[in-house]
Design a protein around this motif. Structure first.
Motif, mmCIF file in Angstrom:
data_model
loop_
_atom_site.group_PDB
_atom_site.id
_atom_site.type_symbol
_atom_site.label_atom_id
_atom_site.label_comp_id
_atom_site.label_asym_id
_atom_site.label_seq_id
_atom_site.Cartn_x
_atom_site.Cartn_y
_atom_site.Cartn_z
ATOM 1 N N ASP A 193 -2.559 3.413 -9.497
ATOM 2 C CA ASP A 193 -3.091 2.542 -8.457
ATOM 3 C C ASP A 193 -3.483 3.299 -7.192
ATOM 4 O O ASP A 193 -4.402 2.892 -6.479
ATOM 5 C CB ASP A 193 -2.043 1.484 -8.084
ATOM 6 C CG ASP A 193 -1.661 0.633 -9.280
ATOM 7 O OD1 ASP A 193 -0.473 0.590 -9.631
ATOM 8 O OD2 ASP A 193 -2.572 0.008 -9.865
ATOM 9 N N TYR A 194 -2.767 4.378 -6.901
ATOM 10 C CA TYR A 194 -2.987 5.089 -5.644
ATOM 11 C C TYR A 194 -3.150 6.579 -5.914
ATOM 12 O O TYR A 194 -2.492 7.139 -6.791
ATOM 13 C CB TYR A 194 -1.797 4.854 -4.690
ATOM 14 C CG TYR A 194 -1.537 3.393 -4.412
ATOM 15 C CD1 TYR A 194 -0.525 2.705 -5.066
ATOM 16 C CD2 TYR A 194 -2.336 2.696 -3.504
ATOM 17 C CE1 TYR A 194 -0.295 1.366 -4.823
ATOM 18 C CE2 TYR A 194 -2.115 1.351 -3.254
ATOM 19 C CZ TYR A 194 -1.101 0.696 -3.924
ATOM 20 O OH TYR A 194 -0.885 -0.637 -3.684
ATOM 21 N N GLN A 207 0.832 -1.197 0.000
ATOM 22 C CA GLN A 207 0.000 0.000 0.000
ATOM 23 C C GLN A 207 0.863 1.242 0.000
ATOM 24 O O GLN A 207 1.926 1.271 0.596
ATOM 25 C CB GLN A 207 -0.888 0.019 1.246
ATOM 26 C CG GLN A 207 -2.122 -0.822 1.136
ATOM 27 C CD GLN A 207 -3.216 -0.180 0.298
ATOM 28 O OE1 GLN A 207 -2.932 0.669 -0.532
ATOM 29 N NE2 GLN A 207 -4.451 -0.600 0.508
ATOM 30 N N VAL A 208 0.401 2.265 -0.692
ATOM 31 C CA VAL A 208 1.075 3.557 -0.743
ATOM 32 C C VAL A 208 0.063 4.621 -0.359
ATOM 33 O O VAL A 208 -1.046 4.654 -0.886
ATOM 34 C CB VAL A 208 1.629 3.835 -2.151
ATOM 35 C CG1 VAL A 208 2.198 5.243 -2.227
ATOM 36 C CG2 VAL A 208 2.690 2.802 -2.527
ATOM 37 N N GLN A 209 0.431 5.471 0.567
ATOM 38 C CA GLN A 209 -0.410 6.604 0.935
ATOM 39 C C GLN A 209 0.230 7.875 0.410
ATOM 40 O O GLN A 209 1.433 8.091 0.585
ATOM 41 C CB GLN A 209 -0.568 6.694 2.458
ATOM 42 C CG GLN A 209 -1.344 5.542 3.076
ATOM 43 C CD GLN A 209 -0.479 4.296 3.267
ATOM 44 O OE1 GLN A 209 0.672 4.384 3.687
ATOM 45 N NE2 GLN A 209 -1.023 3.146 2.939
ATOM 46 N N GLY A 221 4.708 4.161 2.759
ATOM 47 C CA GLY A 221 4.311 2.814 2.404
ATOM 48 C C GLY A 221 5.400 2.090 1.645
ATOM 49 O O GLY A 221 6.470 2.629 1.373
#
Length: 121
Positions: A109-110, A1-3, A26
């Motif tokens: 994706d993020y 996950q990347v924030q 992340g």
């Protein structure tokens, strides 16, 4: 996950400058290409700029070419969007995005929550 967290937005007069930052946390951030998109009220989200993982390849929308610069220090944090010669039509909510493939389409994706840029005439 990347924030992702954007910052640096604000109110500026036409002709002024702002620098947006996108900080990421992340895993594996260094493996992601980054993009900036924007959305004005009543309009669809549109591409602004993108940069490859290494920083060696960049893409810009025609409307910002020559005025905006996307940058990163290799794969390091954060990613910047330097915006010069701002115009009222640049007013929008600006989002940064991370993905495995650099793209001018919103296939990332993020996504961050956005930072507001308002340019007064």
């Amino acid at each position: 996950q990347v924030q992702l967290v954007e910052s640096g937005g604000g109110l500026v007069q036409a002709g002024g400058s702002l620098r947006l930052s996108c900080a990421a946390s992340g895993r594996a951030f260094s493996s992601y290409a980054m993009g900036w998109f924007r959305q004005a009220p009543g309009k669809e989200r549109e591409f602004v700029a993108a940069i490859s993982v290494s920083g060696g390849t960049t893409y810009y929308a025609d409307s910002v070419k020559g005025r905006f610069t996307i940058s990163r220090d290799g794969a390091k944090n954060p990613v910047y969007l330097q915006m010069n010669s701002l115009k009222p039509e640049d007013t929008a909510l600006y989002y940064c995005a991370a993905g495995r493939i650099v793209s001018i389409t919103p296939i990332y994706d993020y996504w961050g929550q956005g930072t507001q840029v308002t340019v007064s005439s």
